[in-house]
Design a protein around this motif. Structure first.
Motif, PDB file in Angstrom:
ATOM      1  N   VAL A 178       7.311  -5.412  -0.467  1.00  0.00           N
ATOM      2  CA  VAL A 178       8.285  -6.177   0.322  1.00  0.00           C
ATOM      3  C   VAL A 178       7.829  -7.623   0.460  1.00  0.00           C
ATOM      4  CG1 VAL A 178       9.046  -6.541   2.713  1.00  0.00           C
ATOM      5  CG2 VAL A 178       9.292  -4.299   1.676  1.00  0.00           C
ATOM      6  N   LEU A 179       8.785  -8.540   0.349  1.00  0.00           N
ATOM      7  CA  LEU A 179       8.550  -9.936   0.711  1.00  0.00           C
ATOM      8  C   LEU A 179       9.196 -10.172   2.072  1.00  0.00           C
ATOM      9  CD1 LEU A 179       9.196 -11.836  -2.662  1.00  0.00           C
ATOM     10  CD2 LEU A 179       7.022 -11.084  -1.681  1.00  0.00           C
ATOM     11  N   LEU A 180       8.388 -10.529   3.042  1.00  0.00           N
ATOM     12  CA  LEU A 180       8.857 -10.732   4.415  1.00  0.00           C
ATOM     13  C   LEU A 180       8.769 -12.219   4.752  1.00  0.00           C
ATOM     14  CD1 LEU A 180       9.593  -9.571   7.287  1.00  0.00           C
ATOM     15  CD2 LEU A 180       7.128  -9.499   7.716  1.00  0.00           C
ATOM     16  N   GLU A 205       5.638 -16.196   6.063  1.00  0.00           N
ATOM     17  CA  GLU A 205       5.931 -15.420   4.858  1.00  0.00           C
ATOM     18  C   GLU A 205       4.780 -14.446   4.623  1.00  0.00           C
ATOM     19  OE1 GLU A 205       7.021 -17.490   1.321  1.00  0.00           O
ATOM     20  OE2 GLU A 205       8.348 -18.914   2.344  1.00  0.00           O
ATOM     21  N   ARG A 206       5.117 -13.221   4.252  1.00  0.00           N
ATOM     22  CA  ARG A 206       4.115 -12.204   3.956  1.00  0.00           C
ATOM     23  C   ARG A 206       4.544 -11.395   2.729  1.00  0.00           C
ATOM     24  NH1 ARG A 206       0.949 -10.551   8.581  1.00  0.00           N
ATOM     25  NH2 ARG A 206       0.361 -12.479   9.653  1.00  0.00           N
ATOM     26  N   ASP A 207       3.577 -11.010   1.930  1.00  0.00           N
ATOM     27  CA  ASP A 207       3.794 -10.091   0.803  1.00  0.00           C
ATOM     28  C   ASP A 207       3.119  -8.771   1.184  1.00  0.00           C
ATOM     29  OD1 ASP A 207       3.834  -8.692  -1.635  1.00  0.00           O
ATOM     30  OD2 ASP A 207       3.753 -10.536  -2.790  1.00  0.00           O
ATOM     31  N   ILE A 208       3.915  -7.720   1.341  1.00  0.00           N
ATOM     32  CA  ILE A 208       3.412  -6.460   1.886  1.00  0.00           C
ATOM     33  C   ILE A 208       3.615  -5.335   0.877  1.00  0.00           C
ATOM     34  CG2 ILE A 208       3.622  -4.798   3.784  1.00  0.00           C
ATOM     35  CD1 ILE A 208       4.850  -7.098   5.444  1.00  0.00           C
ATOM     36  N   SER A 209       2.562  -4.554   0.657  1.00  0.00           N
ATOM     37  CA  SER A 209       2.645  -3.409  -0.259  1.00  0.00           C
ATOM     38  C   SER A 209       2.227  -2.137   0.460  1.00  0.00           C
ATOM     39  CB  SER A 209       1.745  -3.634  -1.483  1.00  0.00           C
ATOM     40  OG  SER A 209       2.176  -4.749  -2.231  1.00  0.00           O
ATOM     41  N   GLY A 210       2.773  -1.004  -0.001  1.00  0.00           N
ATOM     42  CA  GLY A 210       2.430   0.285   0.579  1.00  0.00           C
ATOM     43  C   GLY A 210       2.471   1.379  -0.466  1.00  0.00           C
ATOM     44  N   SER A 211       2.152   2.578  -0.065  1.00  0.00           N
ATOM     45  CA  SER A 211       2.096   3.697  -1.000  1.00  0.00           C
ATOM     46  C   SER A 211       3.457   4.360  -1.211  1.00  0.00           C
ATOM     47  CB  SER A 211       1.088   4.735  -0.506  1.00  0.00           C
ATOM     48  OG  SER A 211       1.442   5.202   0.790  1.00  0.00           O
ATOM     49  N   SER A 212       4.397   4.104  -0.281  1.00  0.00           N
ATOM     50  CA  SER A 212       5.736   4.682  -0.373  1.00  0.00           C
ATOM     51  C   SER A 212       6.702   3.817   0.425  1.00  0.00           C
ATOM     52  CB  SER A 212       5.743   6.114   0.177  1.00  0.00           C
ATOM     53  OG  SER A 212       5.442   6.101   1.569  1.00  0.00           O
ATOM     54  N   LEU A 213       7.983   4.157   0.363  1.00  0.00           N
ATOM     55  CA  LEU A 213       8.971   3.379   1.108  1.00  0.00           C
ATOM     56  C   LEU A 213       8.709   3.461   2.612  1.00  0.00           C
ATOM     57  CD1 LEU A 213      12.730   3.077   0.373  1.00  0.00           C
ATOM     58  CD2 LEU A 213      11.987   3.524   2.705  1.00  0.00           C
ATOM     59  N   ASP A 214       8.442   4.661   3.117  1.00  0.00           N
ATOM     60  CA  ASP A 214       8.163   4.813   4.549  1.00  0.00           C
ATOM     61  C   ASP A 214       6.898   4.061   4.941  1.00  0.00           C
ATOM     62  OD1 ASP A 214      10.371   6.330   5.082  1.00  0.00           O
ATOM     63  OD2 ASP A 214       9.353   8.254   4.892  1.00  0.00           O
ATOM     64  N   ASP A 215       5.877   4.109   4.067  1.00  0.00           N
ATOM     65  CA  ASP A 215       4.613   3.448   4.368  1.00  0.00           C
ATOM     66  C   ASP A 215       4.781   1.930   4.428  1.00  0.00           C
ATOM     67  OD1 ASP A 215       1.681   3.409   4.727  1.00  0.00           O
ATOM     68  OD2 ASP A 215       1.688   2.454   2.742  1.00  0.00           O
ATOM     69  N   VAL A 216       5.530   1.361   3.477  1.00  0.00           N
ATOM     70  CA  VAL A 216       5.694  -0.090   3.469  1.00  0.00           C
ATOM     71  C   VAL A 216       6.542  -0.530   4.665  1.00  0.00           C
ATOM     72  CG1 VAL A 216       7.806  -0.299   2.062  1.00  0.00           C
ATOM     73  CG2 VAL A 216       6.044  -2.051   1.914  1.00  0.00           C
TER      74      VAL A 216
END
Length: 280
Positions: A178-180, A205-216
């Motif tokens: 996600v780009l926030l 601005e933040r660039d956020i990554s996760g292991s799944s949709l719920d996690d991100v």
């Protein structure tokens, strides 16, 4: 010379937090009921959209925020949580009616996960706040939504009112990234023997990554907490610096003891002596 329309627009746009009804009452006295009623609706709509005003809607569990992102037309806004269209009276800031509506949402699970993460953040950090996740056209993103946050407080006995507002675009590049980006702002109005209005805002601005949709989505909620906490700390530091700098120069300095002198107390020797001299 300003026209009545310009006067109305200026005062409504700059109405202090939670004080729109008081401003309208004063405008009626200033330019007349007939003129105000004809020019007020559009000005109030702009005020409500700018400040993410929350309204109660019948048969729903939360307030509906009025924002540019869930606006259908001038008087109608959709609630993606309850799938209803709501008619709004902008001058009274109240819902007139509501009806079921279809919400265009490409990935409802993403919106629901973001809403849950937003609610978790608000519950942990605010006494009273509203948060709304609004799906919008994805464009070149995998999925796109806006997270809108608003909280207001008023303390008439202490002569102040304030509003906190957050507006964040959440652009999914994939299910796990996600780009926030967005803006946090706060307005405060002090009116004890004066009229002081302060406003602060910051973009992020933040660039956020996760292991799944719920996690991100959960990480987006945590990022919001970090962003807004940092903003609050910064506002507090600047306020303290202002108090110890420019504002301090405007105030009478305290005695070397740093204690206020109670001129009304007869227990002070100086006060007693002054009283004796005044009698002699």
């Amino acid at each position: 010379m300003e026209s009545p329309q310009q006067i109305i627009e200026y005062f409504v746009e700059n109405a202090p937090p939670s004080k729109l009804s008081s401003v309208i009452k004063c405008l009626n006295q200033l330019v007349g009921d007939t003129i105000v009623s004809g020019a007020l609706a559009k000005a109030c709509e702009s005020h409500n959209l700018k400040n993410f005003i929350g309204v109660d809607v019948a048969d729903t569990s939360s307030k509906l925020l009025l924002t540019p992102h869930n606006r259908i037309d001038s008087n109608h806004f959709f609630d993606p949580v309850h799938a209803v269209s709501v008619e709004i009276d902008h001058t009274t800031q109240q819902a007139v009616s509501s009806s079921p509506t279809a919400v265009e949402d490409a990935i409802p699970s993403a919106r629901a996960a973001l809403q849950e993460a937003t609610n978790t953040y608000l519950k942990a950090h605010f006494k009273k706040a509203c948060g709304l996740v609004i799906p919008v056209t994805a464009g070149d993103a995998f999925y796109r939504a806006y997270v809108c946050i608003a909280s207001s407080a008023i303390q008439p006995s202490s002569f102040w009112s304030g509003q906190w507002k957050g507006e964040y675009e959440v652009a999914f590049q994939s299910e796990t990234r996600v780009l926030l980006k967005g803006t946090t702002s706060v307005r405060v109005h002090y009116y004890e023997e004066g009229n002081v209005h302060t406003e602060s805002n910051a973009s992020v601005e933040r660039d956020i990554s996760g292991s799944s949709l719920d996690d991100v989505c959960q990480k987006v909620g945590k990022a919001l907490a970090e962003i807004e906490s940092e903003f609050q700390d910064g506002v507090g530091a600047r306020t303290a610096m202002l108090s110890d700098g420019p504002l301090k120069a405007l105030r009478r300095a305290l005695p070397i003891t740093k204690q206020l002198f109670d001129f009304g107390s007869s227990s002070h020797r100086l006060a007693s002596e002054l009283q004796k001299k005044s009698k002699s």
